[in-house]
Design a protein around this motif. Structure first.
Motif, PDB file in Angstrom:
ATOM      1  N   SER A  87      44.565  39.759  35.187  1.00  0.00           N
ATOM      2  CA  SER A  87      45.982  40.129  35.160  1.00  0.00           C
ATOM      3  C   SER A  87      46.373  40.779  36.486  1.00  0.00           C
ATOM      4  O   SER A  87      45.510  41.200  37.261  1.00  0.00           O
ATOM      5  N   ASP A  88      47.682  40.870  36.722  1.00  0.00           N
ATOM      6  CA  ASP A  88      48.168  41.512  37.950  1.00  0.00           C
ATOM      7  C   ASP A  88      47.634  42.940  38.046  1.00  0.00           C
ATOM      8  O   ASP A  88      47.242  43.398  39.116  1.00  0.00           O
ATOM      9  N   ASP A  89      47.645  43.635  36.892  1.00  0.00           N
ATOM     10  CA  ASP A  89      47.172  45.024  36.892  1.00  0.00           C
ATOM     11  C   ASP A  89      45.689  45.106  37.262  1.00  0.00           C
ATOM     12  O   ASP A  89      45.277  46.010  37.979  1.00  0.00           O
ATOM     13  N   ASP A  90      44.905  44.150  36.743  1.00  0.00           N
ATOM     14  CA  ASP A  90      43.471  44.122  37.083  1.00  0.00           C
ATOM     15  C   ASP A  90      43.300  44.026  38.590  1.00  0.00           C
ATOM     16  O   ASP A  90      42.459  44.712  39.188  1.00  0.00           O
ATOM     17  N   ILE A  91      44.109  43.149  39.186  1.00  0.00           N
ATOM     18  CA  ILE A  91      43.961  42.896  40.621  1.00  0.00           C
ATOM     19  C   ILE A  91      44.379  44.126  41.428  1.00  0.00           C
ATOM     20  O   ILE A  91      43.683  44.541  42.350  1.00  0.00           O
ATOM     21  N   LEU A  92      45.504  44.719  41.027  1.00  0.00           N
ATOM     22  CA  LEU A  92      45.954  45.917  41.741  1.00  0.00           C
ATOM     23  C   LEU A  92      44.936  47.038  41.596  1.00  0.00           C
ATOM     24  O   LEU A  92      44.669  47.790  42.534  1.00  0.00           O
ATOM     25  N   LYS A  93      44.337  47.130  40.389  1.00  0.00           N
ATOM     26  CA  LYS A  93      43.339  48.182  40.170  1.00  0.00           C
ATOM     27  C   LYS A  93      42.103  47.928  41.041  1.00  0.00           C
ATOM     28  O   LYS A  93      41.562  48.852  41.640  1.00  0.00           O
ATOM     29  N   PHE A  94      41.703  46.678  41.103  1.00  0.00           N
ATOM     30  CA  PHE A  94      40.569  46.310  41.961  1.00  0.00           C
ATOM     31  C   PHE A  94      40.805  46.806  43.384  1.00  0.00           C
ATOM     32  O   PHE A  94      39.926  47.399  44.015  1.00  0.00           O
ATOM     33  N   MET A  95      42.012  46.593  43.867  1.00  0.00           N
ATOM     34  CA  MET A  95      42.331  46.970  45.248  1.00  0.00           C
ATOM     35  C   MET A  95      42.400  48.492  45.406  1.00  0.00           C
ATOM     36  O   MET A  95      41.866  49.045  46.368  1.00  0.00           O
ATOM     37  N   THR A  96      43.083  49.173  44.469  1.00  0.00           N
ATOM     38  CA  THR A  96      43.219  50.621  44.633  1.00  0.00           C
ATOM     39  C   THR A  96      41.881  51.331  44.408  1.00  0.00           C
ATOM     40  O   THR A  96      41.642  52.377  44.994  1.00  0.00           O
ATOM     41  N   ASP A  97      41.008  50.754  43.567  1.00  0.00           N
ATOM     42  CA  ASP A  97      39.681  51.346  43.381  1.00  0.00           C
ATOM     43  C   ASP A  97      38.915  51.385  44.698  1.00  0.00           C
ATOM     44  O   ASP A  97      38.093  52.265  44.924  1.00  0.00           O
ATOM     45  N   ARG A  98      39.169  50.412  45.532  1.00  0.00           N
ATOM     46  CA  ARG A  98      38.399  50.319  46.780  1.00  0.00           C
ATOM     47  C   ARG A  98      39.122  50.928  47.974  1.00  0.00           C
ATOM     48  O   ARG A  98      38.508  51.539  48.840  1.00  0.00           O
ATOM     49  N   TYR A  99      40.435  50.727  48.005  1.00  0.00           N
ATOM     50  CA  TYR A  99      41.170  51.136  49.204  1.00  0.00           C
ATOM     51  C   TYR A  99      42.114  52.314  48.975  1.00  0.00           C
ATOM     52  O   TYR A  99      42.748  52.777  49.910  1.00  0.00           O
ATOM     53  N   GLY A 100      42.243  52.764  47.737  1.00  0.00           N
ATOM     54  CA  GLY A 100      43.144  53.886  47.466  1.00  0.00           C
ATOM     55  C   GLY A 100      44.571  53.407  47.231  1.00  0.00           C
ATOM     56  O   GLY A 100      44.898  52.242  47.463  1.00  0.00           O
ATOM     57  N   GLU A 101      45.422  54.328  46.778  1.00  0.00           N
ATOM     58  CA  GLU A 101      46.807  53.979  46.452  1.00  0.00           C
ATOM     59  C   GLU A 101      47.556  53.454  47.675  1.00  0.00           C
ATOM     60  O   GLU A 101      48.561  52.761  47.553  1.00  0.00           O
ATOM     61  N   PHE A 102      47.063  53.810  48.845  1.00  0.00           N
ATOM     62  CA  PHE A 102      47.737  53.436  50.086  1.00  0.00           C
ATOM     63  C   PHE A 102      47.852  51.924  50.235  1.00  0.00           C
ATOM     64  O   PHE A 102      48.740  51.422  50.914  1.00  0.00           O
TER      65      PHE A 102
END
Lengths: 152, 179
Positions: A87-102
């Motif tokens: 899901s879109d949320d999964d993907i966004l979470k994947f990214m923020t888990d690694r790179y932060g909210e930034f």
């Protein structure tokens, strides 16, 4: 006469440039070797997601626009996760888990970010209060200052 | 009274904000890593020098180690190489390299010419390990503790000074904390 022609030629060239720029604009994405995702719905979500993710190398560009290798790697990641049914949320979470909210261009609404989201509204309210006060003061003044009708 | 005080306080607020924003010591490109305190992402990659050898960090569990992300395309990595060699000579912890977005032949030549501070260099062909570690440039240097957690991340070329100031105390703390 000749000057007029030259100006017209210049204008024509400018117009052509502008038209070209306009024509190119919608397709002005960084291109990848993979091509479009077969399912158009997935492709649409893909384009939406990569617009929301910041390229961490260039920082003011999204990974949709950046030609940096990291952006290409991240686009590939998004693409693969979409195809894998994430899901879109999964993907966004994947990214923020690694790179932060930034990594997200728009910060999520949560207690930590209330200030960011609230500041514009507070500013508008504050400005409105000031305008209201000043207007009321002036209004009162102008009533006081009204010239008394003199003899005509 | 208020007419004077409110703008004055607002002014002081702005001064503080600009002082923070314009602080020359602040690196605006250095982003805090959300991975600090989290388990280090696992990788199992081939070695740059010997493709038949596998470099994995699961086998390092129980040891404090440093992961240094570099590439031959990265100028600042050349800059930090001397410092890394000096640090390696101290034999405090193993330094594992992660060669990122690179060419094997170039990487080998680099290690031959500049010297090799690494116990092993993992070759990240497609940048997936780098994404897992939240890498967005090079050089980046991570410190992992005995429980396999990322304790610290340093973005910028390593120096002996940074090593002594930022890494050694954390390594000592990580060792004391268990492992």
């Amino acid at each position: 006469m000749r000057a007029g022609l030259a100006v017209r030629g210049l204008l024509g060239a400018l117009l052509a440039c502008a038209l070209l720029a306009l024509a190119a604009a919608p397709g002005a994405h960084a291109l990848d070797a993979y091509g479009q995702i077969e399912d158009p719905a997935l492709q649409a979500r893909y384009e939406e997601i990569i617009k929301q993710l910041r390229c961490l190398v260039c920082q003011n560009e999204s990974i949709a626009d950046s030609n940096v290798e990291l952006a290409a790697d991240l686009r590939r990641q998004v693409r693969e996760m979409l195809i894998a049914g994430k899901s879109d949320d999964d993907i966004l979470k994947f990214m923020t888990d690694r790179y932060g909210e930034f990594v997200r261009f728009s910060p999520p609404l949560e207690p930590k970010t209330w200030l960011i989201w609230g500041a514009p509204f507070v500013a508008v309210l504050l400005a409105a209060a000031i305008v209201f006060r000043v207007a009321r003061q002036r209004g009162r003044q102008s009533v006081d200052d009204e010239p008394t009708p003199g003899p005509t | 009274m208020w007419k004077f005080l409110v703008p004055f306080i607002a002014f002081l607020g702005l001064v503080a904000l600009f002082a923070l924003g314009l602080n020359p010591k602040r690196d605006i490109h250095a982003l805090p890593s959300p991975l600090i305190g989290k388990p280090a992402p696992l990788f199992s990659l081939s070695d740059v020098v010997d493709p038949n050898r596998v470099v994995d960090n699961a086998s390092l569990k129980g040891q404090v180690y440093v992961l240094n992300v570099w590439g031959t395309w990265c100028f600042a990595c050349r800059e930090e190489q001397q410092a890394l060699l000096e640090i390696a000579r101290q034999h405090v912890v193993p330094i594992i390299g992660l060669d990122y977005m690179d060419d094997r032949a170039k990487a080998r030549l680099w290690l031959q010419q500049l010297g090799n501070p690494y116990q092993a260099v993992a070759f990240d062909t497609d940048g997936r390990t780098a994404i897992d570690w939240g890498v967005y440039g090079a050089p980046e240097t991570f410190l992992v503790d005995g429980q396999g957690r990322i304790v610290f991340k340093f973005i910028s070329p390593m120096t002996v000074d940074v090593w002594q100031r930022e890494f050694l105390p954390r390594i000592a703390a990580a060792r004391k904390g268990g492992a």
